[in-house]
Design an enzyme around this catalytic site. Structure first.
Site, mmCIF file in Angstrom:
data_model
loop_
_atom_site.group_PDB
_atom_site.id
_atom_site.type_symbol
_atom_site.label_atom_id
_atom_site.label_comp_id
_atom_site.label_asym_id
_atom_site.label_seq_id
_atom_site.Cartn_x
_atom_site.Cartn_y
_atom_site.Cartn_z
ATOM 1 N N LYS A 20 4.581 -20.890 -0.747
ATOM 2 C CA LYS A 20 4.151 -21.863 0.263
ATOM 3 C C LYS A 20 4.232 -23.254 -0.509
ATOM 4 O O LYS A 20 4.573 -24.150 0.093
ATOM 5 C CB LYS A 20 2.664 -21.673 0.592
ATOM 6 C CG LYS A 20 2.491 -20.244 1.261
ATOM 7 C CD LYS A 20 1.124 -19.711 1.237
ATOM 8 C CE LYS A 20 0.950 -18.362 1.610
ATOM 9 N NZ LYS A 20 -0.337 -17.480 1.591
ATOM 10 N N HIS A 31 1.905 -2.636 -3.340
ATOM 11 C CA HIS A 31 1.516 -4.120 -3.618
ATOM 12 C C HIS A 31 1.341 -4.559 -4.805
ATOM 13 O O HIS A 31 0.728 -5.508 -5.173
ATOM 14 C CB HIS A 31 0.572 -4.870 -2.645
ATOM 15 C CG HIS A 31 0.889 -4.756 -1.225
ATOM 16 N ND1 HIS A 31 1.578 -6.092 -0.994
ATOM 17 C CD2 HIS A 31 0.990 -3.973 -0.193
ATOM 18 C CE1 HIS A 31 1.652 -5.857 0.565
ATOM 19 N NE2 HIS A 31 1.275 -4.602 1.181
HETATM 20 O O1 73E Z 1 0.944 -9.985 -6.015
HETATM 21 C C1 73E Z 1 0.213 -9.788 -4.607
HETATM 22 C C2 73E Z 1 1.050 -9.854 -3.486
HETATM 23 O O2 73E Z 1 2.048 -11.128 -3.599
HETATM 24 C C3 73E Z 1 -0.453 -8.597 -5.035
HETATM 25 O O3 73E Z 1 -1.430 -9.004 -6.138
HETATM 26 C C4 73E Z 1 -1.358 -8.396 -3.658
HETATM 27 O O4 73E Z 1 -0.455 -8.374 -2.261
HETATM 28 C C5 73E Z 1 0.552 -9.550 -2.544
HETATM 29 C C6 73E Z 1 1.474 -9.181 -1.188
HETATM 30 O O5 73E Z 1 2.271 -8.566 -1.462
HETATM 31 C C7 73E Z 1 -2.460 -7.243 -3.499
HETATM 32 N N1 73E Z 1 -3.370 -7.073 -3.030
HETATM 33 C C8 73E Z 1 -3.904 -6.143 -3.113
HETATM 34 N N2 73E Z 1 -3.098 -5.294 -3.840
HETATM 35 N N3 73E Z 1 -2.215 -6.027 -4.214
HETATM 36 C C9 73E Z 1 -5.205 -5.256 -2.812
HETATM 37 C C10 73E Z 1 -5.689 -4.092 -3.444
HETATM 38 C C11 73E Z 1 -7.064 -3.477 -2.900
HETATM 39 C C12 73E Z 1 -7.559 -4.278 -1.812
HETATM 40 C C13 73E Z 1 -7.127 -5.284 -1.320
HETATM 41 C C14 73E Z 1 -5.830 -5.969 -1.602
#
Ligand code: 73E
Length: 830
Positions: free
Chosen positions: A680, A373
């Site tokens: 959204k 992610h």
């Molecule tokens: O761009 C978003 C993405 O839309 C991204 O920053 C987010 O995930 C979303 C869904 O794919 C995300 N969260 C985390 N890493 N990427 C994260 C990292 C550490 C702890 C909790 C969340």
């Protein structure tokens, strides 16, 4: 015995009503019964909260019927199942969502009305389930909704935190974090399964012995904790399938550590046991930098171990060996947070099921897949070897062995390029030796997917380059999506009704591609009138909320412009603020008749700053400081308002998103992996002002460049621009607004210096705010111009919705199911 059995079965059939009835009278009766017998209040005297509780229990009864039958159906059919492992599920409220999915919302509304209650008001009584930080956790929640709606045999697995994400209180403009006691009043949406529990081991040592010519490892744990299952039914829309989200809570384990009791220190022995519960007590707030906290690794292993025990047990109920395991089970890792599962499944297969290493590895590499992610490398979790050795000694041995075999294979491909091998290695040999969980997951998973096309291209050429060159087939892209049920159909019923009317069908609620049919009506004045009427209602509702929280009256004729999301440097809330200061400065320097041409704006901010992240906390304060000045300036009036909506969460989002004209997604290209808020907003007919980052690019491709406002540097130029910052002279307008902050125009003079230094100091403007400033102001000017032309704006708004079909989580999940997990629908007949 068989006569006995038949008699009993007959009796049970006789005792069971068919299904609970869903006519208004039956619903009323069930609600009032729950008031008396569940909530234990008199049916003649109960308040809104008690009415909510009784209504929720009544809905839950109906969910459980569907849940039980769906699970029995899955068991009989025994299809391949997918298990979605996630540290976070950001579910929000359940009442309206459950009733709407079950198709019984109208009956409930009527039933309650006759009893003197308003369903919408009762729904507000529910506390959000906030077991997640933001996009990653909300994505998991949207995916569950799509799993159920698409009839996929899927379950979610995670942790039942006692404290969700902190609540954000604002005092004098500063963020204060408060604990989220979300379970204090009970949770009607879960079922505690006291009998579904597993022991999870920690610490201790590993003994090795020879048995039948094979060396056998025995892990003697130093601590044991019980994992108890809590099931959360997840109903699908227009289907009788209801799937499960199983969350684990930590409880002290019974049989263990008897010695401590026998030594006579009875009280301390019990107190020590209670510490076990800490494992599932709190959700870590995400600040994207790896923390190395032992408790976090404990949480990860705890939920992974319980889930795998549960899955293996279920598999063994109908299989006598592991030959079919990879045809029956797909395990998905939502980021690397649950990556220890790789080592745990190896351990179970080898040490407990007596498989050979090769057989076990063969299974592991067929069942696991991973979503990445994030782009920010600091967020990759790496655990110090020393910590692993103490907490999970057997897993460390297994990881070393996985790495040894892997590096041998890698050498065949890359030769003796030692730099490359060092980068590929699961073990990082730094000043502190660590285990790279990302590398472990990539080595084991058959598929690693990014969350947007741009993210896929980007990581393939940077972070994951080395892996990509040896295993190109493993990497793919699955653009995120959101559920149009919660985010449009249920959350914005006014607009939903207009959409249904003009499409002549409700089918878009299950198949969002159909909204493309709005295109042919996009310039129809009648649709425009209805569209704007629906949006106007939503704006009124938000304006009322703003008034309630701040005492500020905003004009619903003004443009509602929102930037709501977690607060992070890379998301560039600061850029937005600098342009607001610029706007304020321009208004102040205008002649009175010039002011008449200014397009009135309400700039709305919402989002939590990670508790330890000073930069983000200063942004929260700066929004308030600017608001204080601007909102009270009589010369400005309705032309500009700056509002911070505290405690942004799923239900606040449900209020804001349907009500905004413009939303901002302005991260520096190459930093937002996808973003889902943009989807959204677009679905709800809100126009997007964004950079060419993450999923903005695909949104532009779908709804058309001409229906969106994009600006700024492109990702390929970012690295060069960063190195060239010394030669860059930021524009005068940029310097001027920074100067206004530094001069204390908004008070708190020195407090904001760190923000200004980050964009014009010696360190260089890493997120390129100065570079993008003029382009951003220009984009903002074209937003103003477009807003004045009401007809044009409404058409763009309709075309935004019409182009959002691709961004349904149904599309995303269908792609995952077909291309990654290879699971098929398993629909329970009505
Ligand atoms: O761009 C978003 C993405 O839309 C991204 O920053 C987010 O995930 C979303 C869904 O794919 C995300 N969260 C985390 N890493 N990427 C994260 C990292 C550490 C702890 C909790 C969340």
């Amino acid at each position: 015995e068989s006569i006995e059995f038949r008699r009993r079965t007959d009796l049970l059939f006789g005792l069971m009503d068919q299904y609970l009835k869903n006519d208004v009278f039956s619903i009323q009766k069930s609600i009032v019964d729950h008031v008396e017998y569940t909530v234990a209040r008199s049916r003649f005297r109960f308040d809104d909260f008690e009415a909510y509780q009784a209504t929720a229990h009544s809905a839950r009864d109906r969910l459980l019927e569907s849940w039980n039958d769906t699970q029995q159906f899955f068991k009989d059919r025994n299809p391949k199942r997918v298990y979605y492992f996630s540290m976070e599920f950001l579910m929000g409220r359940s009442l309206l969502n459950s009733l709407s999915n079950l198709g019984i919302k109208d009956q409930y509304a009527q039933a309650l009305k006759q009893l003197g209650f308003d369903l919408e008001v009762l729904a507000e009584q529910e506390i959000d389930a906030a077991l997640g930080n933001g996009g990653l956790g909300r994505l998991a929640a949207c995916f569950l909704d799509s799993f159920a709606t698409l009839d996929l045999p899927a379950w979610g697995y995670g942790l039942r935190y006692q404290y969700g994400l902190f609540r954000q209180n604002i005092k004098d403009g500063f963020q204060l974090e408060q604990p989220d006691f979300w379970l204090n009043f009970g949770n009607p949406w879960e079922v505690e399964r006291v009998h579904v529990s597993y022991s999870v081991k920690f610490y201790g040592r590993v003994d090795e012995e020879m048995r039948n010519g094979r060396s056998v490892h025995k892990w003697i744990p130093g601590e044991m904790v019980e994992a108890v299952a809590y099931d959360n039914p997840i109903p699908g829309y227009h289907t009788s399938n209801t799937i499960n989200l199983r969350l684990w809570a930590a409880k002290p384990s019974g049989g263990f550590d008897m010695e401590a009791f026998n030594t006579g220190d009875y009280v301390n022995a019990i107190l020590n046991k209670q510490k076990a519960e800490a494992i599932s007590s709190i959700l870590y707030p995400d600040d994207r930098s790896y923390q190395g906290k032992e408790l976090r690794l404990k949480q990860q292993y705890f939920f992974v171990s319980a889930s795998l025990q549960d899955i293996v047990r279920r598999y063994k109920d109908s299989h006598s060996n592991f030959e079919e395991f990879s045809n029956k089970v797909a395990l998905h890792l939502n980021d690397t947070h649950p990556a220890i599962a790789v080592a745990e499944l190896m351990r179970m297969l080898i040490d407990e099921e007596w498989l050979e290493w090769k057989e076990a590895w063969n299974i592991v590499t067929r069942v696991f897949s991973l979503t990445n992610h994030t782009i920010i490398s600091e967020s990759f979790e790496k655990w110090p070897v020393e910590l692993m050795e103490s907490l999970l000694p057997r897993h460390l041995q297994i990881i070393y062995e996985i790495n040894r075999v892997f590096l041998e294979e890698a050498k065949k491909k890359v030769g003796s390029d030692f730099g490359r091998l060092a980068r590929l290695s699961i073990v990082e040999e730094g000043s502190v030796k660590t285990i790279r969980m990302g590398n472990l997951a990539i080595v084991a998973c058959h598929s690693i997917n990014a969350v947007s096309q741009m993210h896929a291209n980007y990581i393939k050429s940077t972070l994951l380059k080395d892996f990509c060159s040896i295993w190109p087939h493993k990497f793919q892209s699955k653009t995120n999506g959101v559920t149009q049920r919660r985010w449009l159909a249920f959350g914005n019923p006014a607009l939903g009704d207009v959409i249904t009317k003009w499409l002549g069908t409700e089918a878009w609620i299950k198949d969002l591609d159909i909204v493309a049919g709005l295109r042919q009506h996009a310039s129809n004045p009648q649709l425009h009138a209805e569209w704007n009427q629906a949006r106007y209602q939503n704006k009124m509702r938000l304006a009322q909320h703003i008034y309630n929280i701040s005492g500020i009256r905003v004009s619903v004729d003004a443009m509602f412009d929102a930037q709501v999301k977690r607060i992070h440097e890379y998301k560039r809330q600061f850029l937005n603020l600098l342009s607001i200061i610029h706007r304020y400065d321009c208004i102040k320097n205008m002649a009175a008749d010039e002011r008449k041409r200014v397009v009135p704006r309400v700039c709305i901010f919402g989002g939590k700053a990670p508790p330890g992240y000073e930069f983000a906390k200063k942004i929260v304060k700066l929004v308030h400081a600017i608001g204080e000045k601007v909102n009270n300036d009589p010369e400005v009036g309705d032309l500009l308002k700056v509002i911070f909506i505290p405690d942004y969460n799923v239900s606040v989002a449900e209020l804001i998103i349907p009500a905004c004209d413009l939303s901002q997604h302005i991260s520096t290209p190459g930093s937002e992996a996808s973003g889902t808020g943009n989807m959204k907003f677009a679905m709800n007919g809100c126009l997007i002002l964004g950079t060419l980052d993450g999923s903005n690019i695909e949104i532009r491709d779908e709804i058309g460049q001409e229906n969106m406002f994009t600006f700024g540097v492109v990702v390929d130029d970012v690295p060069r621009l960063r190195t060239e910052h010394r030669n860059f002279q930021p524009p005068r307008e940029f310097q001027r607004v920074l100067g206004m902050i530094r001069d204390g125009i908004f008070g708190f003079k020195d407090y904001f210096n760190a923000l200004c230094d980050a964009v014009d100091g010696e360190t260089g403007d890493y997120y390129l705010l100065g570079r993008d400033f003029l382009a951003y102001l220009e984009a903002q000017a074209s937003v103003d111009t477009a807003f004045v032309d009401k007809e044009k704006w409404t058409e763009m708004s309709i075309l935004s919705t019409a182009g959002s079909g691709k961004f349904s989580s149904d599309r995303a999940i269908r792609e995952y199911a077909e291309q990654i997990w290879r699971v098929e629908p398993c629909k329970r007949p009505v």
